[in-house]
Design a protein around this motif. Structure first.
Motif, PDB file in Angstrom:
ATOM      1  N   ARG A  15      47.092  37.822  24.919  1.00 20.80           N
ATOM      2  CA  ARG A  15      47.266  39.127  25.554  1.00 20.80           C
ATOM      3  C   ARG A  15      46.020  39.945  25.228  1.00 20.80           C
ATOM      4  O   ARG A  15      45.387  39.748  24.199  1.00 20.80           O
ATOM      5  CB  ARG A  15      48.506  39.837  25.035  1.00 20.80           C
ATOM      6  CG  ARG A  15      49.772  39.089  25.424  1.00 20.80           C
ATOM      7  CD  ARG A  15      50.915  40.033  25.672  1.00 20.80           C
ATOM      8  NE  ARG A  15      52.086  39.297  26.099  1.00 20.80           N
ATOM      9  CZ  ARG A  15      52.478  39.193  27.356  1.00 20.80           C
ATOM     10  NH1 ARG A  15      51.797  39.787  28.304  1.00 20.80           N
ATOM     11  NH2 ARG A  15      53.553  38.506  27.676  1.00 20.80           N
ATOM     12  N   MET A  16      45.667  40.863  26.137  1.00 24.34           N
ATOM     13  CA  MET A  16      44.464  41.666  25.919  1.00 24.34           C
ATOM     14  C   MET A  16      44.636  42.563  24.697  1.00 24.34           C
ATOM     15  O   MET A  16      45.741  42.985  24.381  1.00 24.34           O
ATOM     16  CB  MET A  16      44.153  42.483  27.169  1.00 24.34           C
ATOM     17  CG  MET A  16      43.583  41.610  28.271  1.00 24.34           C
ATOM     18  SD  MET A  16      43.054  42.511  29.703  1.00 24.34           S
ATOM     19  CE  MET A  16      44.424  42.173  30.781  1.00 24.34           C
ATOM     20  N   SER A  22      38.291  42.029  28.025  1.00 26.45           N
ATOM     21  CA  SER A  22      39.018  41.982  29.294  1.00 26.45           C
ATOM     22  C   SER A  22      38.278  41.137  30.321  1.00 26.45           C
ATOM     23  O   SER A  22      37.055  41.197  30.423  1.00 26.45           O
ATOM     24  CB  SER A  22      39.183  43.393  29.855  1.00 26.45           C
ATOM     25  OG  SER A  22      39.971  44.168  28.995  1.00 26.45           O
ATOM     26  N   GLU A  49      52.643  38.957  37.187  1.00 26.50           N
ATOM     27  CA  GLU A  49      52.102  38.511  35.904  1.00 26.50           C
ATOM     28  C   GLU A  49      51.341  37.218  36.154  1.00 26.50           C
ATOM     29  O   GLU A  49      51.839  36.318  36.837  1.00 26.50           O
ATOM     30  CB  GLU A  49      53.216  38.264  34.898  1.00 26.50           C
ATOM     31  CG  GLU A  49      52.670  37.837  33.536  1.00 26.50           C
ATOM     32  CD  GLU A  49      53.774  37.557  32.541  1.00 26.50           C
ATOM     33  OE1 GLU A  49      54.040  38.431  31.711  1.00 26.50           O
ATOM     34  OE2 GLU A  49      54.358  36.453  32.623  1.00 26.50           O
ATOM     35  N   ILE A  52      44.880  34.480  33.543  1.00 27.48           N
ATOM     36  CA  ILE A  52      43.495  34.311  33.972  1.00 27.48           C
ATOM     37  C   ILE A  52      42.917  33.231  33.061  1.00 27.48           C
ATOM     38  O   ILE A  52      42.795  33.422  31.849  1.00 27.48           O
ATOM     39  CB  ILE A  52      42.711  35.628  33.877  1.00 27.48           C
ATOM     40  CG1 ILE A  52      43.400  36.688  34.766  1.00 27.48           C
ATOM     41  CG2 ILE A  52      41.253  35.414  34.267  1.00 27.48           C
ATOM     42  CD1 ILE A  52      42.941  38.098  34.533  1.00 27.48           C
ATOM     43  N   GLY A  87      38.173  36.436  30.138  1.00 29.71           N
ATOM     44  CA  GLY A  87      38.195  37.161  28.879  1.00 29.71           C
ATOM     45  C   GLY A  87      37.666  36.260  27.779  1.00 29.71           C
ATOM     46  O   GLY A  87      37.661  35.031  27.911  1.00 29.71           O
ATOM     47  N   VAL A  96      43.958  34.421  29.396  1.00 26.98           N
ATOM     48  CA  VAL A  96      44.462  35.766  29.121  1.00 26.98           C
ATOM     49  C   VAL A  96      45.618  36.085  30.062  1.00 26.98           C
ATOM     50  O   VAL A  96      45.512  35.882  31.272  1.00 26.98           O
ATOM     51  CB  VAL A  96      43.338  36.819  29.301  1.00 26.98           C
ATOM     52  CG1 VAL A  96      43.868  38.227  29.104  1.00 26.98           C
ATOM     53  CG2 VAL A  96      42.187  36.555  28.335  1.00 26.98           C
ATOM     54  N   ILE A  97      46.701  36.615  29.504  1.00 23.46           N
ATOM     55  CA  ILE A  97      47.840  37.075  30.301  1.00 23.46           C
ATOM     56  C   ILE A  97      47.558  38.491  30.772  1.00 23.46           C
ATOM     57  O   ILE A  97      47.109  39.332  29.997  1.00 23.46           O
ATOM     58  CB  ILE A  97      49.134  37.053  29.468  1.00 23.46           C
ATOM     59  CG1 ILE A  97      49.460  35.626  29.025  1.00 23.46           C
ATOM     60  CG2 ILE A  97      50.301  37.653  30.263  1.00 23.46           C
ATOM     61  CD1 ILE A  97      50.570  35.535  28.007  1.00 23.46           C
ATOM     62  N   ALA A  98      47.810  38.747  32.058  1.00 24.43           N
ATOM     63  CA  ALA A  98      47.575  40.075  32.616  1.00 24.43           C
ATOM     64  C   ALA A  98      48.608  40.354  33.703  1.00 24.43           C
ATOM     65  O   ALA A  98      49.293  39.448  34.181  1.00 24.43           O
ATOM     66  CB  ALA A  98      46.162  40.166  33.202  1.00 24.43           C
ATOM     67  N   GLU A  99      48.713  41.623  34.075  1.00 27.88           N
ATOM     68  CA  GLU A  99      49.529  42.017  35.219  1.00 27.88           C
ATOM     69  C   GLU A  99      48.610  42.583  36.279  1.00 27.88           C
ATOM     70  O   GLU A  99      47.731  43.397  35.979  1.00 27.88           O
ATOM     71  CB  GLU A  99      50.582  43.049  34.814  1.00 27.88           C
ATOM     72  CG  GLU A  99      51.672  42.472  33.944  1.00 27.88           C
ATOM     73  CD  GLU A  99      52.769  43.456  33.616  1.00 27.88           C
ATOM     74  OE1 GLU A  99      52.686  44.640  34.011  1.00 27.88           O
ATOM     75  OE2 GLU A  99      53.738  43.042  32.941  1.00 27.88           O
ATOM     76  N   ILE A 100      48.798  42.126  37.510  1.00 28.94           N
ATOM     77  CA  ILE A 100      47.990  42.582  38.635  1.00 28.94           C
ATOM     78  C   ILE A 100      48.887  43.356  39.591  1.00 28.94           C
ATOM     79  O   ILE A 100      49.964  42.880  39.966  1.00 28.94           O
ATOM     80  CB  ILE A 100      47.336  41.402  39.360  1.00 28.94           C
ATOM     81  CG1 ILE A 100      46.316  40.707  38.435  1.00 28.94           C
ATOM     82  CG2 ILE A 100      46.671  41.861  40.662  1.00 28.94           C
ATOM     83  CD1 ILE A 100      45.676  39.464  39.029  1.00 28.94           C
TER      84      ILE A 100
END
Length: 107
Positions: A15-16, A22, A49, A52, A87, A96-100
Motif C-alpha cells: 500500500r502507498m 507513488s 481497486e 499497479i 511505485g 502497489v495497491i491503489a484505487e482509481i
C-alpha cells in the motif's frame, strides 16, 4: 500472514506510504458508455481497486464503488489498459495497491 517467504510473512503488493513512492500515470484510457447508460443519462463515478504491477501495467481487482453493472465493467476494462511508471521501495519497482476513480460524465 499471507503470501511471501519465510513462513508466509510479507510479500504481495504494498500500500502507498511508508517509503513507497507513488506510481506515475503515463497512459490513461477513458471508458466508453453503454447505449443504455447514454439513453438514461447515467452519470457518476466508479472506484476500482487495482494492483499497479512492477512493470507498470494494471491488474483490476474489484469494484469498490459501483454505478451500475454495465458501467462497472466498462470502468474495469478501461483501467486494465492504463500504464504507470511503477511505485518503488528503496529504488526497486514494487507492486502497489491503489484505487482509481473513473468518471462517467456526458458532455
Amino acid at each position: 500472514i499471507g503470501e511471501g517467504t519465510d513462513g508466509g510473512y510479507g510479500g504481495g503488493a504494498y500500500r502507498m506510504g511508508s517509503g513507497i513512492t507513488s506510481p506515475v500515470l503515463v497512459r490513461q484510457v477513458s471508458p466508453t458508455f453503454t447505449n443504455d447508460a447514454l439513453a438514461r443519462k447515467v452519470e457518476g463515478v466508479v472506484i476500482v481497486e487495482v494492483v499497479i504491477l512492477k512493470d507498470g501495467t494494471v491488474q483490476p481487482r474489484r469494484v469498490v464503488r459501483s454505478l451500475n453493472s454495465d458501467l462497472d465493467r466498462k470502468a474495469f476494462d478501461a483501467v486494465a489498459l492504463w500504464k504507470f511508471i511503477p511505485g518503488k521501495l528503496r529504488g526497486q519497482p514494487v507492486d502497489v495497491i491503489a484505487e482509481i476513480v473513473v468518471d462517467f460524465n456526458i458532455l
